[in-house]
Design a protein around this motif. Structure first.
Motif, PDB file in Angstrom:
ATOM      1  N   ASN A   1       5.917   4.143   5.128  1.00 51.82           N
ATOM      2  CA  ASN A   1       6.169   3.040   4.200  1.00 51.82           C
ATOM      3  C   ASN A   1       5.045   2.820   3.205  1.00 51.82           C
ATOM      4  O   ASN A   1       5.178   1.969   2.323  1.00 51.82           O
ATOM      5  CB  ASN A   1       6.384   1.737   4.976  1.00 51.82           C
ATOM      6  CG  ASN A   1       7.809   1.585   5.444  1.00 51.82           C
ATOM      7  OD1 ASN A   1       8.742   1.909   4.723  1.00 51.82           O
ATOM      8  ND2 ASN A   1       7.978   1.095   6.656  1.00 51.82           N
ATOM      9  N   ASN A   2       3.952   3.554   3.383  1.00 53.42           N
ATOM     10  CA  ASN A   2       2.792   3.341   2.541  1.00 53.42           C
ATOM     11  C   ASN A   2       2.021   4.659   2.438  1.00 53.42           C
ATOM     12  O   ASN A   2       1.401   5.102   3.416  1.00 53.42           O
ATOM     13  CB  ASN A   2       1.909   2.234   3.127  1.00 53.42           C
ATOM     14  CG  ASN A   2       0.808   1.797   2.197  1.00 53.42           C
ATOM     15  OD1 ASN A   2       0.196   2.607   1.510  1.00 53.42           O
ATOM     16  ND2 ASN A   2       0.542   0.498   2.163  1.00 53.42           N
TER      17      ASN A   2
ATOM     18  N   TYR B   1       4.379  -3.154  12.325  1.00 50.60           N
ATOM     19  CA  TYR B   1       5.120  -2.755  11.135  1.00 50.60           C
ATOM     20  C   TYR B   1       5.106  -1.253  10.858  1.00 50.60           C
ATOM     21  O   TYR B   1       5.902  -0.771  10.057  1.00 50.60           O
ATOM     22  CB  TYR B   1       4.618  -3.560   9.939  1.00 50.60           C
ATOM     23  CG  TYR B   1       4.580  -5.035  10.286  1.00 50.60           C
ATOM     24  CD1 TYR B   1       5.753  -5.759  10.400  1.00 50.60           C
ATOM     25  CD2 TYR B   1       3.364  -5.671  10.591  1.00 50.60           C
ATOM     26  CE1 TYR B   1       5.731  -7.098  10.780  1.00 50.60           C
ATOM     27  CE2 TYR B   1       3.336  -7.006  10.960  1.00 50.60           C
ATOM     28  CZ  TYR B   1       4.521  -7.714  11.063  1.00 50.60           C
ATOM     29  OH  TYR B   1       4.500  -9.026  11.459  1.00 50.60           O
TER      30      TYR B   1
ATOM     31  N   THR C   1       2.890  -3.436   4.804  1.00 51.81           N
ATOM     32  CA  THR C   1       2.896  -2.020   5.183  1.00 51.81           C
ATOM     33  C   THR C   1       1.487  -1.433   5.245  1.00 51.81           C
ATOM     34  O   THR C   1       1.332  -0.223   5.368  1.00 51.81           O
ATOM     35  CB  THR C   1       3.754  -1.200   4.205  1.00 51.81           C
ATOM     36  OG1 THR C   1       3.205  -1.282   2.883  1.00 51.81           O
ATOM     37  CG2 THR C   1       5.181  -1.707   4.193  1.00 51.81           C
TER      38      THR C   1
ATOM     39  N   THR D   1      10.874  -2.375   2.507  1.00 51.57           N
ATOM     40  CA  THR D   1      10.839  -3.828   2.691  1.00 51.57           C
ATOM     41  C   THR D   1      11.974  -4.541   1.954  1.00 51.57           C
ATOM     42  O   THR D   1      11.935  -5.757   1.784  1.00 51.57           O
ATOM     43  CB  THR D   1       9.492  -4.393   2.216  1.00 51.57           C
ATOM     44  OG1 THR D   1       9.317  -4.064   0.821  1.00 51.57           O
ATOM     45  CG2 THR D   1       8.332  -3.815   3.018  1.00 51.57           C
TER      46      THR D   1
ATOM     47  N   TRP E   1       2.391   4.889   9.656  1.00 50.60           N
ATOM     48  CA  TRP E   1       2.251   3.899   8.593  1.00 50.60           C
ATOM     49  C   TRP E   1       2.558   4.518   7.230  1.00 50.60           C
ATOM     50  O   TRP E   1       3.043   3.840   6.323  1.00 50.60           O
ATOM     51  CB  TRP E   1       0.848   3.307   8.611  1.00 50.60           C
ATOM     52  CG  TRP E   1       0.659   2.320   9.715  1.00 50.60           C
ATOM     53  CD1 TRP E   1       0.191   2.558  10.973  1.00 50.60           C
ATOM     54  CD2 TRP E   1       0.970   0.922   9.667  1.00 50.60           C
ATOM     55  NE1 TRP E   1       0.185   1.404  11.713  1.00 50.60           N
ATOM     56  CE2 TRP E   1       0.657   0.377  10.937  1.00 50.60           C
ATOM     57  CE3 TRP E   1       1.468   0.078   8.680  1.00 50.60           C
ATOM     58  CZ2 TRP E   1       0.833  -0.966  11.236  1.00 50.60           C
ATOM     59  CZ3 TRP E   1       1.639  -1.262   8.972  1.00 50.60           C
ATOM     60  CH2 TRP E   1       1.332  -1.772  10.235  1.00 50.60           C
TER      61      TRP E   1
ATOM     62  N   GLU F   1       3.569   1.847  -1.857  1.00 46.50           N
ATOM     63  CA  GLU F   1       3.584   1.087  -0.615  1.00 46.50           C
ATOM     64  C   GLU F   1       4.722   0.067  -0.646  1.00 46.50           C
ATOM     65  O   GLU F   1       5.154  -0.374  -1.715  1.00 46.50           O
ATOM     66  CB  GLU F   1       2.243   0.398  -0.361  1.00 46.50           C
ATOM     67  CG  GLU F   1       1.800  -0.573  -1.426  1.00 46.50           C
ATOM     68  CD  GLU F   1       0.437  -1.187  -1.128  1.00 46.50           C
ATOM     69  OE1 GLU F   1      -0.156  -0.874  -0.081  1.00 46.50           O
ATOM     70  OE2 GLU F   1      -0.021  -1.997  -1.948  1.00 46.50           O
TER      71      GLU F   1
END
Length: 453
Positions: A322-323, A145, A35, A124, A319, A120
């Motif tokens: 997810n992070n 991603y 991520t 997943t 981004w 982060e």
């Protein structure tokens, strides 16, 4: 010492660099690092490869080729020797040919699921459940991603949840917890050239997602892969799910065949003999009438049909979704996604599909369908045995999920406990064969097999 240098060199050449394709690392090997923008792209390792040329001059030429691949001045296929390597301690397998690399990452009761931590790796969760990477050039997933649909990870069977609604992994660095998989029967058998690999999925986790909504994963799947030269045969049986979401109700169970960057048109061959072409903007449901699909020089064959779904679309995200440390600017990519639907409240469903790398045209894959598909026999696909025979190669690969007897008019094999067996080079005149056995559960018990050829 020279001996210690050789140990390090072997790891660097065969494992660290050996699992790269071109400039890229398979995404599932990076954990929550996937991520981070650009994390799977390893061109920055050029300096390391070149420094090892001096440290380890015995393998100077190998490091030189590695460096050239990382610089993108040598093709990803150059110098690749066919090998199939099972990392039985880490529940991972990498099947390599000059034309492609196929990797599978799983979790057993011996290993830990992918973690999240430091804010982060939020979505997943399903990456631990037999995620696949299908690489030729190496850049098939690129830097996807930030916009990926994390409920459609290649190879995984899971409930279909919207982006942002997947629960965090049970393994949390932040909370100081690590969660193992639930089943010991995960692993395979190999002769280092061909392999069979198995994943047993039993996930009953119930938790709140980041929106505070109750999610029940509730998924059962018995999955297996049979890896040869031109194809990887993918089997699933006992697919069952009672997955739910507090607001969405019952969730559809799916198996994702692949999701990557859209590169060119998608060709679909139907049972009626038609070849359909799709560009960006496709959203198709195929009701058991697809024979094959081609995208980006990879073919997917469905010998028993199935409820196939195809989407080609521009996806957007950030981004930071997810992070937390990554950018919150919106990014977009054109994506290709192909998956099989098993419906809501799935019960004892199954799937069969083949991955056929290095095909680019309808003529290529139709030739495979007409002349080579008959060499692959799906012998069993149930809760006791999953077995495939490659007649042209003379290979039998048999997964025993429980003590059972496999019967065929050319081979009878009896197992006293679960395990994986590969039989090759059968000589009916002498009654001899090459037999490889995998202690999949790693209990250290003696596996007894009775073989009649």
């Amino acid at each position: 010492t020279p001996a210690r240098l050789e140990i390090f060199s072997k790891f660097a050449r065969e494992t660290y660099f050996g699992n790269m394709r071109g400039q890229y690392f398979p995404y599932m090997l990076t954990g929550r690092g996937v991520t981070r923008s650009g994390y799977t792209m390893r061109s920055g390792n050029v300096g390391l490869a070149r420094s090892l040329m001096n440290t380890d001059p015995t393998h100077k030429d190998e490091y030189e080729l590695i460096a050239k691949k990382l610089e993108n001045t040598a093709h990803s296929s150059q110098g690749i020797t066919p090998i199939s390597k099972l990392y039985y301690i880490g529940d991972y397998i990498s099947h390599n040919r000059p034309g492609y690399q196929y990797s599978i990452r799983t979790t057993s009761s011996r290993t830990y699921r992918s973690e999240w931590g430091n804010d982060e790796g939020y979505e997943t969760y399903f990456m631990s459940d037999a995620s696949n990477a299908i690489l030729q050039e190496g850049n098939e997933y690129g830097n996807i991603y930030g916009v990926w649909d994390w409920a459609k990870i290649p190879g995984v069977t899971n409930p279909l949840l919207p982006r942002g609604h997947i629960p965090n992994s049970q393994s949390s660095m932040a909370a100081g917890t690590s969660t193992r998989g639930t089943q010991p029967f995960v692993g395979g058998v190999t002769d280092n050239l061909y392999s069979a690999y198995v994943y047993t999925q039993r996930d009953s986790w119930v938790t709140n997602n980041r929106q505070g909504k109750r999610v029940s994963i509730s998924t059962i799947a018995d999955k297996a892969w049979f890896m040869f030269d031109e194809e990887i045969v993918c089997l699933g049986s006992s697919l069952t799910s009672n997955a739910t979401h507090a607001d969405l109700g019952d969730l559809e169970l799916i198996t994702t065949v692949n999701q990557g960057l859209l590169k060119g048109e998608v060709l679909v061959g139907t049972k009626s003999g038609n070849v359909e072409k799709y560009a960006l903007g496709a959203n198709k449901e195929f009701d058991n009438n697809v024979q094959w699909v081609i995208h980006n020089n990879i073919g997917y064959v469905f010998p028993k049909g199935g409820q196939a779904r195809l989407e080609t679309a521009t996806k957007s995200g950030a981004w930071s979704d997810n992070n937390y440390s990554e950018s919150n600017e919106t990014v977009s990519e054109d994506l290709f996604a192909l998956w099989l639907s098993h419906g809501k409240k799935a019960k004892n469903e199954e799937y069969v599909y083949f991955v056929i790398p290095n095909v680019s045209s309808a003529a290529d894959i139709q030739e495979y369908w007409d002349s080579k598909l008959k060499d692959i026999e799906i012998l069993e696909n149930n809760d006791a045995i999953q077995a495939v025979r490659h007649k042209a190669l003379g290979i039998w690969q048999i997964i025993f999920r429980k003590p059972a007897t496999f019967k065929h008019n050319e081979l009878i094999l009896k197992a006293n406990q679960p395990g994986a067996v590969m039989v090759k080079d059968i000589d009916t005149e002498t009654g001899k064969a090459s037999v490889y056995v995998g202690d999949v559960m790693q209990y250290g018990k003696i596996l007894k097999f009775g073989l009649d050829i």
